[in-house]
Structures are given as structure tokens and as C-alpha cells.
Design a protein around this motif. Structure first.
Motif, PDB file in Angstrom:
ATOM      1  N   ARG A 205       0.836  -1.188   0.000  1.00 54.20           N
ATOM      2  CA  ARG A 205       0.000   0.000   0.000  1.00 54.20           C
ATOM      3  C   ARG A 205       0.880   1.250   0.000  1.00 54.20           C
ATOM      4  N   ARG A 206       0.566   2.116  -0.932  1.00 55.03           N
ATOM      5  CA  ARG A 206       1.332   3.351  -1.040  1.00 55.03           C
ATOM      6  C   ARG A 206       0.790   4.377  -0.048  1.00 55.03           C
ATOM      7  N   GLN A 207       1.655   4.812   0.823  1.00 52.99           N
ATOM      8  CA  GLN A 207       1.246   5.768   1.844  1.00 52.99           C
ATOM      9  C   GLN A 207       2.430   6.668   2.177  1.00 52.99           C
ATOM     10  N   LYS A 208       2.172   7.942   2.209  1.00 55.55           N
ATOM     11  CA  LYS A 208       3.236   8.879   2.530  1.00 55.55           C
ATOM     12  C   LYS A 208       3.649   8.717   3.986  1.00 55.55           C
ATOM     13  N   PRO A 209       4.942   8.834   4.241  1.00 52.67           N
ATOM     14  CA  PRO A 209       5.385   8.723   5.642  1.00 52.67           C
ATOM     15  C   PRO A 209       4.859   9.885   6.473  1.00 52.67           C
ATOM     16  N   VAL A 210       4.316   9.557   7.605  1.00 56.48           N
ATOM     17  CA  VAL A 210       3.747  10.563   8.501  1.00 56.48           C
ATOM     18  C   VAL A 210       4.807  10.946   9.522  1.00 56.48           C
TER      19      VAL A 210
END
Length: 309
Positions: A205-210
Motif C-alpha cells: 500500500r502506497r502511503q506517505k510517511p507521517v
């Protein structure tokens, strides 16, 4: 159908479906009559599962076994380990191999075939074999149309497609049966290509680092213990009222406990007083009875009375 076929459980249809599946899976095929009965059961299963769109592996494996018998191929070791160990099917031999040229395919009367004996000569004719193969291919097409939405469609029907193409290459096969085999094989390949096109490889899953939230500590220069430094005064007031309410509740509970202890002490004193009075009355009565008994035994109880003559 008289009874509904799409119910999850039904008092009539569920046992009937289980019984037909057991027949297809457990009963060995020893004669042409067994093949005719099995093909009839496959058509019944198709009519039931076409409405509910449930998967019946027993019918698919039975059709695949008959096609392998028609082509003369034996199941490979991998197929035996995956599917055929669940079924009690003996090698069919040449029960469905067409040796002579067949000009016409006639429809089968299954009720008439069931009344024939196992050693009937009709089951060894090429007309019977061609008719059974035509019936099984029609049934297979019905299963293909019913299961074309399954994501595992290529894995289920592609091995059968290769059997159909191999069957279509036989010389003695009737032209109509050859065309049916090719049409069903092309339909299976077309649906399989569509499913392969829609499949996507697994991806993370592509998710921006928080970023981590940084909280700087807050210090009060002139800190006073017990004072509320909340900038929201309404929230601070509510917190203060809740604290007062909690204190009042604790005080009320404490007073109730004190009252209960006082009431218990008063009741205990009253009970002790009643017990003391009872013991005193009992002692007086006992002393009086002992005095009367002593007077009776010593003869003083009737002293001073006149004797009767």
C-alpha cells in the motif's frame, strides 16, 4: 424447480445436492451405464447450481475425467495428488474412445438408459459414446457460463480446454461434436484471458510517511499548586464542578456510613437490654421453682393446714 435452489440450507435440496455430489465422487465407473447416469447427474447439478451460482467441484472433475477417458490420456501424478485422491474413480479404459466414424449424433433418453443392464451392447457403440460426449460438452458449457465470474476460472477450466482441443483432433469424431469442442475451448480461453488481464500483482500500500508529532514542553514560571492553568475557562469550570461533585458524593457516602454505624450501635444496645431483661426474668422464675421444690421435699409446703378425716 419445485423447491428453491438458492437457499443456504434447505430441508430437501441440501440433502439432494449432497447425495448427487457423493454419487459423482464415490461411485466407481465400470460401464457405459455408469457414464450415462453420471452425465445425467451432472446435468441435474447444473440446473440446481445455475440459480445459486455455487461451485460444485465433483461435477467438474467428473466431466474432466470423462474427457480424459475419451482422449485416452491418463491423469498425471500432480493431478492425482491434488484432485483425484478425493474420488474413487477407476481407469475408464476405452469406454468413451470412438473407434469408427459417426455420422449423426442422436439425443439420449436417460430414463431408458437407466433401465438397460450394464452389459447391454448399446453402451459399447460409437453412437452412444458420441452422444454422451455431446451431452457432457453441453453441460460443460453451462458450467462455464455459470462460473465465468469466478476469480479462479482459469485454474478450473484451462486444463479442460486443453482436453477439448485434444479431443477435437481425433479423426473419427463427428463434425458437430468437433465444432462444439472447439467452441467451448475457445470460450474458456477467451474468459481465461479476460481474467488474466484483470489480475494485478500484489503491491504494498502506497502511503506517505507521517512525521512524528513533536510536543514542546510547557512551563509555568510562577506555578501555584492546585491552580488550574487550562486556557479554556469553561472546561476548567466544568472540571472544578466535577471535582466538587465528587467530593460531595464522598462526603455524603461517609455520612451515610456513620449513620449506619450509629443505627447499628443503637440496635445492638436495645438487643443487649432485651437479652438482659430476659435473663433476669428467667433467673427469677428458676429461683422460685427451686424454692418450691425445696419446700415440697422438706415437707414445709403443706404445714399449718388441717388434716382431713
Amino acid at each position: 424447480m419445485i423447491f428453491p435452489c438458492s437457499d443456504f440450507r434447505h430441508a430437501v435440496m441440501t440433502p439432494a445436492i449432497l447425495l448427487m455430489s457423493e454419487y459423482l465422487m464415490r461411485c466407481p465407473i465400470l460401464s457405459g451405464r455408469d457414464i450415462a447416469i453420471g452425465s445425467f447427474l451432472c446435468s441435474l447439478v447444473l440446473s440446481v447450481f445455475r440459480q445459486s451460482e455455487k461451485f460444485c467441484p465433483e461435477a467438474i472433475v467428473f466431466i474432466r475425467t470423462l474427457l480424459m477417458a475419451a482422449t485416452g490420456r491418463k491423469p498425471a501424478s500432480s493431478e492425482e495428488s491434488q484432485i483425484y485422491h478425493l474420488m474413487e474413480l477407476k481407469p475408464l479404459g476405452n469406454l468413451l474412445c470412438i473407434h469408427n466414424h459417426v455420422n449423426e449424433i442422436s439425443p439420449l433418453n436417460f430414463f431408458l438408459l437407466m433401465d438397460m443392464p450394464d452389459d447391454s451392447s448399446f453402451f459399447s457403440t460409437d453412437n452412444f459414446r458420441a452422444s454422451v460426449l455431446a451431452t457432457m460438452i453441453d453441460t460443460l458449457r453451462g458450467f462455464v457460463d455459470s462460473y465465468n465470474k469466478f476469480s479462479s476460472f482459469p485454474e478450473i477450466f484451462l486444463p479442460i480446454s486443453s482436453l477439448l482441443l485434444e479431443l477435437a483432433q481425433q479423426d473419427n469424431l463427428p463434425g458437430a461434436l468437433r465444432d462444439k469442442s472447439k467452441d467451448v475451448a475457445q470460450l474458456i480461453n477467451k474468459k481465461a484471458v479476460e481474467h488474466h488481464t484483470l489480475r494485478q500483482p500484489l503491491q504494498m500500500r502506497r502511503q506517505k510517511p507521517v512525521p512524528l508529532k513533536l510536543l514542546n514542553p510547557k512551563f509555568e514560571e510562577n506555578y501555584v499548586k492546585g491552580r488550574d492553568y487550562d486556557p479554556d475557562r469553561e472546561r476548567a469550570e466544568r472540571r472544578k464542578l466535577r471535582k466538587l461533585l465528587k467530593q460531595e458524593a464522598k462526603g455524603a457516602a461517609r455520612e451515610l456510613r456513620k449513620d449506619n454505624h450509629f443505627i447499628l450501635e443503637v440496635k445492638e444496645k436495645e438487643r443487649a437490654l432485651r437479652e438482659e431483661e430476659r435473663v433476669e426474668k428467667y433467673g427469677k422464675a428458676r429461683a422460685f421453682l427451686q424454692e418450691q421444690e425445696h419446700a415440697f421435699k422438706s415437707g414445709q409446703l403443706g404445714k399449718g393446714r388441717k388434716r382431713r378425716r
